[in-house]
Enzyme design. Sequence first.
Site, mmCIF file in Angstrom:
data_model
loop_
_atom_site.group_PDB
_atom_site.id
_atom_site.type_symbol
_atom_site.label_atom_id
_atom_site.label_comp_id
_atom_site.label_asym_id
_atom_site.label_seq_id
_atom_site.Cartn_x
_atom_site.Cartn_y
_atom_site.Cartn_z
ATOM 1 N N ASP A 127 0.964 -1.571 -0.130
ATOM 2 C CA ASP A 127 -0.050 -0.064 -0.005
ATOM 3 C C ASP A 127 0.972 1.627 -0.222
ATOM 4 O O ASP A 127 0.626 2.206 -0.834
ATOM 5 C CB ASP A 127 -1.139 0.213 0.963
ATOM 6 C CG ASP A 127 -1.911 -0.799 1.178
ATOM 7 O OD1 ASP A 127 -2.502 -0.979 -0.681
ATOM 8 O OD2 ASP A 127 -2.595 -2.000 1.747
ATOM 9 N N SER A 178 -4.552 -7.429 11.497
ATOM 10 C CA SER A 178 -5.098 -6.218 10.757
ATOM 11 C C SER A 178 -6.233 -6.353 9.307
ATOM 12 O O SER A 178 -5.889 -7.190 8.576
ATOM 13 C CB SER A 178 -3.242 -5.312 9.978
ATOM 14 O OG SER A 178 -3.559 -5.373 8.185
HETATM 15 N N1 ARG Z 1 -2.898 -7.767 0.298
HETATM 16 C C1 ARG Z 1 -3.444 -6.894 -0.084
HETATM 17 C C2 ARG Z 1 -2.805 -5.910 -0.620
HETATM 18 O O1 ARG Z 1 -1.611 -5.776 -0.819
HETATM 19 C C3 ARG Z 1 -3.696 -6.536 1.228
HETATM 20 C C4 ARG Z 1 -3.439 -5.404 1.932
HETATM 21 C C5 ARG Z 1 -3.676 -4.321 3.178
HETATM 22 N N2 ARG Z 1 -4.580 -5.461 4.100
HETATM 23 C C6 ARG Z 1 -4.579 -5.580 5.487
HETATM 24 N N3 ARG Z 1 -5.185 -6.279 6.061
HETATM 25 N N4 ARG Z 1 -4.902 -4.820 6.011
HETATM 26 O O2 ARG Z 1 -3.708 -5.814 -1.540
#
Ligand code: ARG
Length: 422
Positions: A127, A178
């Site tokens: 992200d 999370s």
């Molecule tokens: N792995 C996923 C991505 O990179 C989700 C990332 C956010 N996941 C989370 N549990 N906060 O798109």
Amino acid sequence: MQNVSRDRVILAYSGGLDTSVAVKWINETYGLDVVTYTCDLGQGQDIEAIRQKALRTGAVHAIAEDVRNLFLDYFVFPSLMAGALYEGKYPMATALGRPLIAQRMVHYAREQGATAVAHGCTGKGNDQVRFDVTFQTLAPDLRIIAPVREWKWTRSEQLAFARQHGIPLEAASEKIYSVDQNIFGRSVESGVLEDPWVEPPAEAFEWTVDPRQAPDEPVYVTIGFERGKPVALDGQPLDGVPLLERLNRLAGEHGVGRIDHVENRLVGIKSRELYEAPAAVVLHEAHRELEFLTLSKDALRFKTYVSQAYADLIYNGLWFSAFHQDLMAFVVSNQQYVTGEVRLKLYKGHCQVVGRRSEYSLYRHELATYEKGDQYDATAAQGFIKIHGLMQTTQAKHQMLKGPGGSGRLELPSIIPPDTEG
Ligand code: ARG
């Protein structure tokens, strides 16, 4: 006493502990006034309440807006038309949301005369890449601040900072996973999920029931598409938001939409993530099936490359690229006749297409039938087969069946040279 106004930063604010602490931390560390940005992507939170919390936490101004329609029209539906599933599995709810959030933040940075933007991503995930690349692309002059990546705190140090600054800890203390969610799906990681051998515990799921608890009777749902975009449910035209909401509920009730993925992050690590994406799973399945009916063989095959490239660029944060525009051009053209209906059966965690129809169907009964009305010219098949196999039959005769022992088998050299010569 009125302060001289300080420079501003737009902070992506979820209302959680990290971004709440970030408000204070940016104030102290960078001497900036914080304007928070919160949006409704269909995550099912009260964004006005989050906005109020931001103001209580020390934001000088707090923005909250509903961007669900932008999200569906510009991000989710194009990805669906593209058939973009990361590594063939993940419909990318999280990844699709980031470029939109970042773009809106740039918009408000201009409006507010801000000199910086900030987000609460860690330094390990995808992200941060999606945010930063979008900021750097759309607004290279803005400074990027990533508090969670920059403060090198343990959990307890962070909690201590929060307490000192009067930030409420309610939800934060007991969080086991999370989670990131929006209308296209829910992403869950960390905790026991970090062991890829461990079956996800029941409490990790919120949008889908355990298939064992799903109704004993299947439910049928019909999805109408127009040029690749879902536009109707059970024959009733529906806007994107209600269509997704209904489908999430219905498929979730039948235990459909659970995805367990050990995925390749852009930053070089594998991570185990759990997804719940009931509507996304059903829509991808239905859409693909309509393509089987309406796309030519070549178009269908070529599309798999495009789908993969599309998924990679979304996952890797390159939404605002010219290459994306190129792929989009292909997809729009490719979806021209992907119009029709798909009927699916949802039953105890399974989603199965049972019917499809289209005014542009390339399935022609008069060509396929073994009954009367057959218009296919079978005598033409014999000559076709001769030519089709000619290279192979020639090769067999002059090479494979003639070579050493006539076996056609090959011994392969190793790509690794020995440690010592000779
Ligand atoms: N792995 C996923 C991505 O990179 C989700 C990332 C956010 N996941 C989370 N549990 N906060 O798109």
